[in-house]
Design an enzyme around this catalytic site. Sequence first.
Site, PDB file in Angstrom:
ATOM      1  N   ASP A  63      -7.256 -13.403  48.080  1.00 19.25           N
ATOM      2  CA  ASP A  63      -7.233 -13.792  49.498  1.00 19.25           C
ATOM      3  C   ASP A  63      -5.885 -14.461  49.751  1.00 19.25           C
ATOM      4  OD1 ASP A  63      -7.799 -16.123  48.046  1.00 19.25           O
ATOM      5  OD2 ASP A  63      -9.064 -16.968  49.616  1.00 19.25           O
ATOM      6  N   TYR A  70     -16.255 -19.236   9.561  1.00 17.57           N
ATOM      7  CA  TYR A  70     -17.350 -18.314   9.879  1.00 17.57           C
ATOM      8  C   TYR A  70     -17.684 -17.481   8.644  1.00 17.57           C
ATOM      9  CZ  TYR A  70     -13.747 -14.661  10.513  1.00 17.57           C
ATOM     10  OH  TYR A  70     -12.715 -13.776  10.323  1.00 17.57           O
ATOM     11  N   HIS A  91      -4.458 -14.571   9.424  1.00 18.66           N
ATOM     12  CA  HIS A  91      -5.713 -15.329   9.428  1.00 18.66           C
ATOM     13  C   HIS A  91      -6.412 -15.006   8.122  1.00 18.66           C
ATOM     14  CE1 HIS A  91      -9.895 -16.131  10.365  1.00 18.66           C
ATOM     15  NE2 HIS A  91     -10.178 -14.870  10.556  1.00 18.66           N
TER      16      HIS A  91
HETATM   17  P1  FAD Z   1      -5.191  -2.168  15.629  1.00 19.08           P
HETATM   18  O1  FAD Z   1      -6.418  -1.886  14.873  1.00 19.08           O
HETATM   19  O2  FAD Z   1      -4.141  -2.947  14.924  1.00 19.08           O
HETATM   20  O3  FAD Z   1      -4.638  -0.780  16.077  1.00 19.08           O
HETATM   21  C1  FAD Z   1      -3.338  -0.612  16.595  1.00 19.08           C
HETATM   22  C2  FAD Z   1      -2.806   0.661  16.042  1.00 19.08           C
HETATM   23  O4  FAD Z   1      -1.565   0.963  16.660  1.00 19.08           O
HETATM   24  C3  FAD Z   1      -2.553   0.573  14.561  1.00 19.08           C
HETATM   25  O5  FAD Z   1      -3.371   1.484  13.905  1.00 19.08           O
HETATM   26  C4  FAD Z   1      -1.076   0.858  14.425  1.00 19.08           C
HETATM   27  O6  FAD Z   1      -0.765   1.589  13.288  1.00 19.08           O
HETATM   28  C5  FAD Z   1      -0.779   1.600  15.702  1.00 19.08           C
HETATM   29  N1  FAD Z   1       0.626   1.489  16.096  1.00 19.08           N
HETATM   30  C6  FAD Z   1       1.332   0.372  16.236  1.00 19.08           C
HETATM   31  N2  FAD Z   1       2.599   0.655  16.559  1.00 19.08           N
HETATM   32  C7  FAD Z   1       2.682   1.986  16.636  1.00 19.08           C
HETATM   33  C8  FAD Z   1       3.740   2.876  16.918  1.00 19.08           C
HETATM   34  N3  FAD Z   1       4.965   2.438  17.187  1.00 19.08           N
HETATM   35  N4  FAD Z   1       3.484   4.195  16.906  1.00 19.08           N
HETATM   36  C9  FAD Z   1       2.248   4.666  16.625  1.00 19.08           C
HETATM   37  N5  FAD Z   1       1.217   3.866  16.328  1.00 19.08           N
HETATM   38  C10 FAD Z   1       1.430   2.538  16.342  1.00 19.08           C
HETATM   39  N6  FAD Z   1     -12.239  -9.375  15.713  1.00 19.08           N
HETATM   40  C11 FAD Z   1     -13.543  -9.518  16.033  1.00 19.08           C
HETATM   41  O7  FAD Z   1     -13.935  -9.175  17.141  1.00 19.08           O
HETATM   42  N7  FAD Z   1     -14.425 -10.047  15.157  1.00 19.08           N
HETATM   43  C12 FAD Z   1     -14.037 -10.445  13.921  1.00 19.08           C
HETATM   44  O8  FAD Z   1     -14.829 -10.919  13.142  1.00 19.08           O
HETATM   45  C13 FAD Z   1     -12.688 -10.325  13.567  1.00 19.08           C
HETATM   46  N8  FAD Z   1     -12.263 -10.761  12.377  1.00 19.08           N
HETATM   47  C14 FAD Z   1     -10.978 -10.561  12.020  1.00 19.08           C
HETATM   48  C15 FAD Z   1     -10.577 -10.949  10.758  1.00 19.08           C
HETATM   49  C16 FAD Z   1      -9.295 -10.714  10.342  1.00 19.08           C
HETATM   50  C17 FAD Z   1      -8.890 -11.121   8.960  1.00 19.08           C
HETATM   51  C18 FAD Z   1      -8.380 -10.116  11.220  1.00 19.08           C
HETATM   52  C19 FAD Z   1      -6.989  -9.856  10.808  1.00 19.08           C
HETATM   53  C20 FAD Z   1      -8.765  -9.758  12.491  1.00 19.08           C
HETATM   54  C21 FAD Z   1     -10.056  -9.977  12.914  1.00 19.08           C
HETATM   55  N9  FAD Z   1     -10.484  -9.629  14.185  1.00 19.08           N
HETATM   56  C22 FAD Z   1     -11.788  -9.759  14.517  1.00 19.08           C
HETATM   57  C23 FAD Z   1      -9.549  -9.105  15.188  1.00 19.08           C
HETATM   58  C24 FAD Z   1      -9.631  -7.609  15.289  1.00 19.08           C
HETATM   59  O9  FAD Z   1      -9.579  -7.042  14.021  1.00 19.08           O
HETATM   60  C25 FAD Z   1      -8.485  -7.038  16.109  1.00 19.08           C
HETATM   61  O10 FAD Z   1      -8.314  -7.796  17.249  1.00 19.08           O
HETATM   62  C26 FAD Z   1      -8.747  -5.587  16.507  1.00 19.08           C
HETATM   63  O11 FAD Z   1      -9.056  -4.824  15.389  1.00 19.08           O
HETATM   64  C27 FAD Z   1      -7.550  -5.006  17.210  1.00 19.08           C
HETATM   65  O12 FAD Z   1      -7.787  -3.653  17.479  1.00 19.08           O
HETATM   66  P2  FAD Z   1      -6.611  -2.752  18.060  1.00 19.08           P
HETATM   67  O13 FAD Z   1      -7.134  -1.382  18.174  1.00 19.08           O
HETATM   68  O14 FAD Z   1      -6.072  -3.389  19.263  1.00 19.08           O
HETATM   69  O15 FAD Z   1      -5.440  -2.888  16.996  1.00 19.08           O
END
Ligand code: FAD
Length: 830
Positions: free
Chosen positions: A552, A260, A222
């Site tokens: 239910d 946005y 994105h």
């Molecule tokens: P992540 O932050 O990706 O964390 C997952 C973690 O798991 C990572 O650090 C990764 O390294 C770790 N991991 C993965 N696999 C393994 C493994 N095998 N072993 C150990 N560790 C592992 N959301 C909003 O609400 N508002 C916004 O304005 C918004 N804007 C966005 C703009 C952009 C450009 C993008 C890309 C996203 C945006 N989002 C926004 C979405 C939001 O950033 C994500 O949905 C959110 O940060 C996800 O959080 P998370 O903790 O689930 O994932």
Amino acid sequence: SQRVVIIGAGIVGTNLADELVSRGWKDITVVEQGPLHMPGGSTSHAPGLVFQTTGSKTMTHLARYTIQKLQSLEKDGHDCFNQVGGLEIATTPARLEELKRKHGYATSWGIDARLVSAEQCLDMYPLLNKDLVLGGLHIPSDGLALAARATQLLIERTSKAGVRYLGSTPVTGIQQVNRRVTGVITPGGIVPADIIISCAGFWGVELGAMVGVSIPLLPLAHQYAKTTAVPALAGCDINDLPNGKNAIRPILRYQDQDLYYREHGGQYGIGYYGHKPMPVVAASLGLTTDHVDEQNMPSRLEFTPQDFDPAWKLSQEVLPALQQTQIADGFNGIFSFTPDGGPLIGQAPNLDGFYVAEAVWVTHSAGVARAVAEILTTGGSQIDVSECELSRFEDVQLSRAYVNETSQQNFVEVYDIIHPLQPKESPRNLRTSPFYARQRELGAFFLELGAWERPYWYEANADLLKCLPAQWQPVGRDAWSARYYSPITAAEAWKTRNAVAMYDMTSFHRFEVSGPGALHLLQRLTTSDVTAKAGAMTYTLLLNDHGGIRSDIFVSRLDDNLFQIGANAATDLAYLAREARYQSQHSPSQWAQVRDITGSTCCIGLWGPRARDVINAVSTDDFSSKGLPYFSVKRATISGIPVTVFRKSYVGELGWEIQATAEYGQQLWDKIYKAGKPHGLIPAGRAAFNALRLEKGYRTWGTDMTTEHSPYEAGVGFAVQASKKEDYVGKAALQHRAKQTPSRRLRCLTVNDGRSMVLGKEPVFYNNEPVGYVTSAAFGYTVRKPVAYAWLPGKISEGEAVEIEYFGRRIQATVTAEPLYDPNMSRLFN
Ligand code: FAD
């Protein structure tokens, strides 16, 4: 306490560690593949806009809690939320209407919001192009999450509380014994665990693959770009705000063009959903260990300027001050999309102890984390998260092809105006009943649910409108409520009440529970005594540990050790199957198994005052009230076809659900259809069905009631059998709730003017104050008024006046005694 491993130290994983440790869980390890100071997942570059309000009460409340939590996370006197407010602008008349609907959602879910004029938008946001803006929706409590900072503060706080963090440590496998997790495998060795929660964000698919669990999410890139400093903002000193709170104006949404905006000091941040979907395979990005910085992280792909071109032009149009800027920095950032846009929360159906909390936005992160922590520690969450359940998908919806197509579609539609009934255009025709060919011949109009094609009405019935008595003639509708609707529905309702109609019930979930422990299983899980002999049918509830309604169901005893369940959702199957497995493991002599027979069977609802004439014409079995009393079941033969016949009715008329295995389906339809013609039989669709069930007061789980409600509040207390001796899930909590006077109740409303439609989720006002919201609504053809069910404070009684707000307009309604139709059940018992 249990040994917990959380995979991923993004905004979700760190919040979850916090929510668990603050509830007294002690043995928690967070394993993160990236360096802890900047793990490199989606959170590390999230611009953090939090717009709380959506059509989903659940998602809105998850967001509301996230804000509270971020505001409570402080260091050096500064918290992690910049409450600049949120402004959504309309540049088309359709969007202006949509914002009214959205204002209604905000009111329904208790979020302060106001519709603002174009002038007010400009006052609040002087940079806007006044020639484009028609009006807006302002939500003062929205704002910016400082997600990366919050993550660091959570790591700090939870580390002090005893949570262990293993940074730069990829999980490469999951250890399991007998379908139960025992630990995670890392290059440094195994970390033992009783519970593993994958908070791996868009790497969720890879984590799931380690244990053979399909995770229906798709990582998509994105585009997000920052401009150079905006000259018009020079001297505003936004940069001087503390701790990254470098914005003062509301976060801005320009949904008509998929855009946005937020401020980054004197620069602008622009997010765009208008480009083509760009799917990514997380595994191809490789695992990170320590080479992560702002510019280099696995979740950040190179910017593709050509895809951003339209966004740049549109942005300079809506915010002309941007004409003096250039793009300073852009990237294609990765995060997760799902087939229905919702997050994925819950335990894997076939692997005990393996949970996920993935496809979660920053917006909902703390709310989701709290819900998961509550489920783990208390057996239920205060906010109903059924719509987010990992197990909500049907098998076909877990295929990669389905996930890829529908998740991309969700990306494309993320800011679109979507009607509540609007179906997917593709993929379609994945699941069709054996009656499908006949339904097409009859001009069925299909909508999709759970990948099933379900007729809503039949064009073949159009001619009936000509002979419809005056009091049954449909009333006109506004353009919005007239979408995905046909006046033919009135004719189908009329025929059901006055002659007989056949409904396709195939898509309703049907499970078989069998084995020597089947009875014990159902006694343990339901609110009713289901020990009655074969042939009995019971409407009963599944509760969670808090006494909230998990579902239910109808339990029909077919034999000593064989039951059929009529259920609501795939989540019911996951729950029942898991409980059966536990029981079989713990007491092998009481084994039980649960089998989904929905697709291998089909079902016709034959209902109406002349239904008995029809069934007697095709069967020699006894379908009198003696031969098959109300709420009983038996095997029979219809035109030589072996069937199981259930005497029940959602529409409130005499009749049966007639079930056969799929190979007989078309024959069964043809025989009944032909035999019924002389008695006035027609096929009828879901639209009539829904209207008739509301007149009869039959609730739909998930819409009218959820885990947030007790049976007494929801008006299904009759399904709790006070005399039942055995213990069952939720019984203790329920007994406590039974003593309290419900502070809220699900109520039946009728619309005074007899014509103004509402569709559901609209706010309800009492003495001009918003006090509740509509759940289901339909035009009640028999009572000649629109009918709405709504959650209202317990003190409001029958006969009182309320108002429903529909697109900003107040509709007068009356709280009415229910059911509206046939309260004495005379139509059903004859
Ligand atoms: P992540 O932050 O990706 O964390 C997952 C973690 O798991 C990572 O650090 C990764 O390294 C770790 N991991 C993965 N696999 C393994 C493994 N095998 N072993 C150990 N560790 C592992 N959301 C909003 O609400 N508002 C916004 O304005 C918004 N804007 C966005 C703009 C952009 C450009 C993008 C890309 C996203 C945006 N989002 C926004 C979405 C939001 O950033 C994500 O949905 C959110 O940060 C996800 O959080 P998370 O903790 O689930 O994932």
